[in-house]
Each structure stands twice: as C-alpha cells, then as structure tokens.
Design an enzyme around this catalytic site. Sequence first.
Site, PDB file in Angstrom:
ATOM      1  N   ASP A 298       0.866  -1.170   0.000  1.00 28.59           N
ATOM      2  CA  ASP A 298       0.000   0.000   0.000  1.00 28.59           C
ATOM      3  C   ASP A 298       0.910   1.229   0.000  1.00 28.59           C
ATOM      4  O   ASP A 298       2.115   1.132   0.262  1.00 28.59           O
ATOM      5  CB  ASP A 298      -0.878  -0.055   1.257  1.00 28.59           C
ATOM      6  CG  ASP A 298      -1.700   1.198   1.463  1.00 28.59           C
ATOM      7  OD1 ASP A 298      -2.278   1.698   0.478  1.00 28.59           O
ATOM      8  OD2 ASP A 298      -1.751   1.682   2.604  1.00 28.59           O
TER       9      ASP A 298
ATOM     10  N   ASP B  47      -0.288   5.074   0.981  1.00 33.18           N
ATOM     11  CA  ASP B  47      -0.547   6.039   2.056  1.00 33.18           C
ATOM     12  C   ASP B  47      -0.454   5.370   3.423  1.00 33.18           C
ATOM     13  O   ASP B  47      -1.066   4.319   3.660  1.00 33.18           O
ATOM     14  CB  ASP B  47      -1.920   6.685   1.883  1.00 33.18           C
ATOM     15  CG  ASP B  47      -2.001   7.575   0.655  1.00 33.18           C
ATOM     16  OD1 ASP B  47      -2.850   8.463   0.625  1.00 33.18           O
ATOM     17  OD2 ASP B  47      -1.200   7.365  -0.282  1.00 33.18           O
TER      18      ASP B  47
END
Length: 297
Positions: free
Chosen positions: A96, A98
Amino acid sequence: MLSLFRVVSFGVELPDDYLAAVQHAVSEAGGDIVELENFTNDRFKATILAVGYDGDTAAGLSALRAAVKPVITDTLGTAVMPAELAGPHRKMLIMDVDSTLIKQEVIELLAEHAGKHMEVAALTEAAMRGELDFAQSLHARVETLRDLPVDVTERVRETVQLSDGAAELVEAFLDAGHVVGVVSGGFSQILDPLAEDLKLHYWRANLLGTAEGALTGLVDGAVVDRAAKEASLREWAEAENIDLAQTIAIGDGANDLDMLAAAGLGVAFNAKPAVREAADAAINIPYLDVARLFAGV
C-alpha cells in the site's frame, strides 16, 4: 514430516526477557530451535530463529503463531513464516502507499488546500477501519477537492515523505533481483513520479479528474479498491512467474485485507486493529525495513 520456519523478533530495543519468552513459547509449541541470528542497525534490533517443527507447514504456522501471540506487545513484535520465504526463489513485494510506503494520507494533504482537512480525515479514518465502503468514501473525499488548481498536486507531492526504512526496503529487494510494486487508493498524480524515482516494477492508483486547469472533484476510471489491490497482486505475480507463496504484501487499512490474505505473507504496518488481527504478521514500530528480515533480504 519436518517443516522449517523463520521466527523473527524485533523492536527498537529487544530485552532479553522478551526473547526468552519467545523462545520458551516456541519450544512449548513443539518447535525445535536449531539456529539463532542477531541483527541490528541504527533503527531497530532483531533476532531470527530457525525452527523445526514435526508436522506440516499449515499445522506448524498455526501452532507457532498462536504460541508467540500472547508474548507480543505494542512495541515488541514477533513474526512466524515458512523458512522457504527466505530461500533463493525470486520474490515479489507489494505495498500500500498512504501510511505505508509514505508517512501521510495524500487525500488529507490535498484537502488542506481546500480547507476540508478535518472532514476528509474523519472519512479516511472510518474507511480504513472498514466502517465505510471505500469507493463511496473516496468519491465523497475527492468531491471536496473540486475546483482546486491542478498544480496543487505538485505542491503536495513536494511534501510527501517516505516512511522510515522504505527506501532501504525497496532498494534491498531490487538489488537482490526481486520484484517490487505498489497499489494505492490514492492518486497517480502523486504516485507516478515517486514510483519512477524508486525504480519500482509496477504501480497502480486512482486518477484525479481534471478540466480547464482545475480538479473536477471526480475520479477518472474505475476506483482502485480492496478487490483491485488483490487483483494487482495476482496479476503482477503471474506476469513475473512468481508463486504467490513467494509474495509479501504490506498495508495498514481495511482495503488492504484481501491483498494481505492472498499473499504468501500478509504484513500489517502500524495498522488498524482489525488489520493487525487478520494479518500473518504485524510491524508496530515505524520502520518499514523490518520486513526485509521476513524474506531474508
């Protein structure tokens, strides 16, 4: 049958009593500790145990993970994985973006320029806990950006900070000949230059709509959501002829859960409680390169 495992304990400090408790738990669960290796850098310390278990891999993973779980604390972690994950096979790391690859939530940085930071932060938090549908939440948050000038993405990009250890983690995997990709519920306008700088093999994110020099408040194309993240893992692993057992996925939010479950090792990084509970391993210190040790990279 004898199965082999890697038991990695880590922390900013790593007290002897914690390590003793981990070793006792492993032994009580039927694990035979055959080797011990210590690791340290300027951020964290780790101890890696090579463990044999009289049983198949699934039974060993279940027994050893259950045994060490009560020992783990908020600042001291232990992860168990099959020893073959640290073997010579080519691997893929997928992350991922963020609050994982980078320290911030990009949508919140953009929202600050629209004066909507608090509103958007609350929606982000609820979505990451799994309380809101991710796609609906994303559309609502992006709507707050309507009419911001396009160049706001450049200003935000300049403020983005990699998580501590992120550059080292990526570099180590690339130098060892492995594949690295990232998939984000964030935005291509921010991610593309970052991914190019890091020399990643693959990346995927949402595209902010623009018209006449401003953001439209819409997402162009299909939303990169929970399902898309898992699909990206499978697609890229297949393209590189890498078995899913040799993949490591790292994330922090509910929209990462399917990707973490599909990977050979799913790692929660300073994650929401539901994600920590579901993941195969959890890193609760702010150093992403702990994950190097899981794969022996």
